[in-house]
Write a protein that holds these residues in place. Structure first.
Motif, PDB file in Angstrom:
ATOM      1  N   SER A  44       0.801  -1.231   0.000  1.00 50.41           N
ATOM      2  CA  SER A  44       0.000   0.000   0.000  1.00 50.41           C
ATOM      3  C   SER A  44       0.826   1.269   0.000  1.00 50.41           C
ATOM      4  O   SER A  44       0.374   2.313   0.464  1.00 50.41           O
ATOM      5  CB  SER A  44      -0.959  -0.009   1.193  1.00 50.41           C
ATOM      6  OG  SER A  44      -1.925  -1.006   1.028  1.00 50.41           O
ATOM      7  N   VAL A  45       2.048   1.209  -0.496  1.00 53.59           N
ATOM      8  CA  VAL A  45       2.827   2.409  -0.770  1.00 53.59           C
ATOM      9  C   VAL A  45       2.831   2.511  -2.287  1.00 53.59           C
ATOM     10  O   VAL A  45       3.452   1.698  -2.970  1.00 53.59           O
ATOM     11  CB  VAL A  45       4.247   2.327  -0.182  1.00 53.59           C
ATOM     12  CG1 VAL A  45       5.026   3.592  -0.491  1.00 53.59           C
ATOM     13  CG2 VAL A  45       4.197   2.081   1.327  1.00 53.59           C
ATOM     14  N   LEU A  46       2.078   3.499  -2.817  1.00 50.92           N
ATOM     15  CA  LEU A  46       1.763   3.526  -4.245  1.00 50.92           C
ATOM     16  C   LEU A  46       2.034   4.886  -4.877  1.00 50.92           C
ATOM     17  O   LEU A  46       1.998   5.911  -4.207  1.00 50.92           O
ATOM     18  CB  LEU A  46       0.274   3.195  -4.441  1.00 50.92           C
ATOM     19  CG  LEU A  46      -0.260   1.931  -3.784  1.00 50.92           C
ATOM     20  CD1 LEU A  46      -1.778   1.905  -3.870  1.00 50.92           C
ATOM     21  CD2 LEU A  46       0.343   0.708  -4.437  1.00 50.92           C
ATOM     22  N   ASN A  47       2.241   4.880  -6.190  1.00 52.71           N
ATOM     23  CA  ASN A  47       2.288   6.105  -6.986  1.00 52.71           C
ATOM     24  C   ASN A  47       0.947   6.804  -6.767  1.00 52.71           C
ATOM     25  O   ASN A  47      -0.109   6.200  -6.970  1.00 52.71           O
ATOM     26  CB  ASN A  47       2.487   5.714  -8.454  1.00 52.71           C
ATOM     27  CG  ASN A  47       2.435   6.867  -9.417  1.00 52.71           C
ATOM     28  OD1 ASN A  47       1.567   7.720  -9.344  1.00 52.71           O
ATOM     29  ND2 ASN A  47       3.369   6.863 -10.350  1.00 52.71           N
ATOM     30  N   ALA A  48       0.954   8.060  -6.329  1.00 56.60           N
ATOM     31  CA  ALA A  48      -0.289   8.770  -5.995  1.00 56.60           C
ATOM     32  C   ALA A  48      -1.173   9.016  -7.209  1.00 56.60           C
ATOM     33  O   ALA A  48      -2.377   9.206  -7.060  1.00 56.60           O
ATOM     34  CB  ALA A  48       0.020  10.100  -5.321  1.00 56.60           C
ATOM     35  N   ALA A  49      -0.606   9.016  -8.399  1.00 61.76           N
ATOM     36  CA  ALA A  49      -1.412   9.271  -9.594  1.00 61.76           C
ATOM     37  C   ALA A  49      -2.070   8.004 -10.113  1.00 61.76           C
ATOM     38  O   ALA A  49      -3.263   7.972 -10.365  1.00 61.76           O
ATOM     39  CB  ALA A  49      -0.557   9.896 -10.690  1.00 61.76           C
ATOM     40  N   SER A  50      -1.294   6.943 -10.260  1.00 60.58           N
ATOM     41  CA  SER A  50      -1.826   5.741 -10.907  1.00 60.58           C
ATOM     42  C   SER A  50      -2.325   4.685  -9.938  1.00 60.58           C
ATOM     43  O   SER A  50      -3.103   3.817 -10.321  1.00 60.58           O
ATOM     44  CB  SER A  50      -0.746   5.112 -11.786  1.00 60.58           C
ATOM     45  OG  SER A  50       0.305   4.594 -10.980  1.00 60.58           O
ATOM     46  N   TYR A  51      -1.871   4.721  -8.691  1.00 60.93           N
ATOM     47  CA  TYR A  51      -2.163   3.659  -7.709  1.00 60.93           C
ATOM     48  C   TYR A  51      -1.756   2.294  -8.250  1.00 60.93           C
ATOM     49  O   TYR A  51      -2.319   1.273  -7.886  1.00 60.93           O
ATOM     50  CB  TYR A  51      -3.623   3.635  -7.295  1.00 60.93           C
ATOM     51  CG  TYR A  51      -4.090   4.796  -6.453  1.00 60.93           C
ATOM     52  CD1 TYR A  51      -3.213   5.549  -5.702  1.00 60.93           C
ATOM     53  CD2 TYR A  51      -5.426   5.135  -6.418  1.00 60.93           C
ATOM     54  CE1 TYR A  51      -3.651   6.620  -4.936  1.00 60.93           C
ATOM     55  CE2 TYR A  51      -5.876   6.201  -5.649  1.00 60.93           C
ATOM     56  CZ  TYR A  51      -4.983   6.935  -4.903  1.00 60.93           C
ATOM     57  OH  TYR A  51      -5.421   7.983  -4.144  1.00 60.93           O
ATOM     58  N   ALA A  52      -0.775   2.266  -9.142  1.00 62.29           N
ATOM     59  CA  ALA A  52      -0.310   0.998  -9.709  1.00 62.29           C
ATOM     60  C   ALA A  52       0.265   0.119  -8.609  1.00 62.29           C
ATOM     61  O   ALA A  52       1.022   0.586  -7.758  1.00 62.29           O
ATOM     62  CB  ALA A  52       0.730   1.249 -10.787  1.00 62.29           C
ATOM     63  N   SER A  53      -0.089  -1.139  -8.633  1.00 65.43           N
ATOM     64  CA  SER A  53       0.363  -2.094  -7.624  1.00 65.43           C
ATOM     65  C   SER A  53       1.855  -2.337  -7.729  1.00 65.43           C
ATOM     66  O   SER A  53       2.403  -2.407  -8.835  1.00 65.43           O
ATOM     67  CB  SER A  53      -0.374  -3.421  -7.789  1.00 65.43           C
ATOM     68  OG  SER A  53      -1.738  -3.253  -7.544  1.00 65.43           O
ATOM     69  N   PRO A  54       2.509  -2.489  -6.578  1.00 68.59           N
ATOM     70  CA  PRO A  54       3.932  -2.848  -6.617  1.00 68.59           C
ATOM     71  C   PRO A  54       4.115  -4.134  -7.413  1.00 68.59           C
ATOM     72  O   PRO A  54       3.291  -5.043  -7.359  1.00 68.59           O
ATOM     73  CB  PRO A  54       4.273  -3.073  -5.134  1.00 68.59           C
ATOM     74  CG  PRO A  54       3.253  -2.275  -4.387  1.00 68.59           C
ATOM     75  CD  PRO A  54       2.005  -2.343  -5.220  1.00 68.59           C
ATOM     76  N   GLY A  55       5.180  -4.179  -8.172  1.00 69.80           N
ATOM     77  CA  GLY A  55       5.440  -5.352  -9.004  1.00 69.80           C
ATOM     78  C   GLY A  55       5.034  -5.152 -10.448  1.00 69.80           C
ATOM     79  O   GLY A  55       5.542  -5.823 -11.325  1.00 69.80           O
ATOM     80  N   LEU A  56       4.094  -4.226 -10.710  1.00 72.82           N
ATOM     81  CA  LEU A  56       3.740  -3.919 -12.095  1.00 72.82           C
ATOM     82  C   LEU A  56       4.824  -3.026 -12.685  1.00 72.82           C
ATOM     83  O   LEU A  56       5.558  -2.367 -11.951  1.00 72.82           O
ATOM     84  CB  LEU A  56       2.387  -3.217 -12.156  1.00 72.82           C
ATOM     85  CG  LEU A  56       1.168  -4.066 -11.790  1.00 72.82           C
ATOM     86  CD1 LEU A  56      -0.103  -3.220 -11.844  1.00 72.82           C
ATOM     87  CD2 LEU A  56       1.048  -5.264 -12.714  1.00 72.82           C
ATOM     88  N   PRO A  57       4.925  -2.950 -14.011  1.00 71.08           N
ATOM     89  CA  PRO A  57       5.976  -2.136 -14.621  1.00 71.08           C
ATOM     90  C   PRO A  57       5.997  -0.684 -14.135  1.00 71.08           C
ATOM     91  O   PRO A  57       7.049  -0.092 -14.015  1.00 71.08           O
ATOM     92  CB  PRO A  57       5.669  -2.218 -16.115  1.00 71.08           C
ATOM     93  CG  PRO A  57       4.964  -3.520 -16.271  1.00 71.08           C
ATOM     94  CD  PRO A  57       4.155  -3.684 -15.010  1.00 71.08           C
ATOM     95  N   ASN A  58       4.837  -0.102 -13.843  1.00 73.56           N
ATOM     96  CA  ASN A  58       4.805   1.280 -13.353  1.00 73.56           C
ATOM     97  C   ASN A  58       4.406   1.322 -11.874  1.00 73.56           C
ATOM     98  O   ASN A  58       3.901   2.311 -11.391  1.00 73.56           O
ATOM     99  CB  ASN A  58       3.853   2.129 -14.200  1.00 73.56           C
ATOM    100  CG  ASN A  58       2.429   1.587 -14.168  1.00 73.56           C
ATOM    101  OD1 ASN A  58       2.208   0.420 -13.868  1.00 73.56           O
ATOM    102  ND2 ASN A  58       1.471   2.427 -14.486  1.00 73.56           N
ATOM    103  N   GLY A  59       4.700   0.239 -11.144  1.00 74.47           N
ATOM    104  CA  GLY A  59       4.325   0.143  -9.740  1.00 74.47           C
ATOM    105  C   GLY A  59       5.396   0.599  -8.765  1.00 74.47           C
ATOM    106  O   GLY A  59       5.251   0.444  -7.560  1.00 74.47           O
TER     107      GLY A  59
END
Length: 180
Positions: free
Chosen positions: A31-46
């Motif tokens: 639950s520490v995420l990019n504030a814009a995309s909320y992309a899940s950790p482990g994804l290419p933009n996570g």
């Protein structure tokens, strides 16, 4: 009936005398995420980019009072809350910009160590668990209309300083047009 009332009064009184302890602050898993995309950790933009805004979600991680107003230059503490980003012996502090019991938004320092780090929040002598996150040079994220990180992005078609309609099917950008 008299005995039942006595038992009820004793139970109620005992319930009122139980001390109330503050809930242990906890950063939720992943639950520490990019504030814009909320992309899940482990994804290419996570991953979280140096210098970007990121969000932390959890339980009792911030104060129950409204987030204090920001002042510039940004400080590494807001309303008594601080965020440590560390990797081994290297440690930097993030810049909190919004705090609440369940969500914190902050700016990742530009000098945060790259690679796998841990993020930890401290408030009033209580410290959260250390949450793992990956810090990179850049990681694309775009704010969305529904503020959930999915769906159409918040993009404006730049026509002039005073005319920047939101990009939509009826007002789409033209080839070569600047968007903000």
């Amino acid at each position: 009936l008299g005995m039942l009332r006595f038992v009820t009064v004793v139970v109620l009184a005992a319930g009122c005398s139980v001390p109330v302890f503050p809930q242990t602050p906890l950063i939720s898993p992943k639950s520490v995420l990019n504030a814009a995309s909320y992309a899940s950790p482990g994804l290419p933009n996570g991953s979280i980019a140096q210098g970007s805004i990121f969000s932390i979600f959890g339980t009792s991680i911030g104060p129950s009072t409204p987030s204090p107003p920001l002042a510039f230059p940004l400080a590494t503490s807001l309303g008594g809350l601080s965020i440590k980003v560390f990797q081994g012996a290297t440690s930097v502090n993030a810049f909190p910009i919004y705090i609440s019991p369940g969500q914190i938004n902050a700016v990742m320092p530009s000098n945060a160590p790259l690679g796998r780090v841990s993020v930890q929040v401290s408030l009033n002598g209580l410290t959260t668990n250390a949450a793992p996150v990956t810090i990179v040079n850049s990681s694309f994220g775009i704010y969305t209309i529904n503020s959930a990180g999915i769906g159409p992005g918040v993009l404006f078609n730049y026509i002039s300083d005073s005319n920047q309609p939101i990009n939509a099917p009826g007002t789409s950008a033209m080839p070569g047009q600047v968007m903000t």
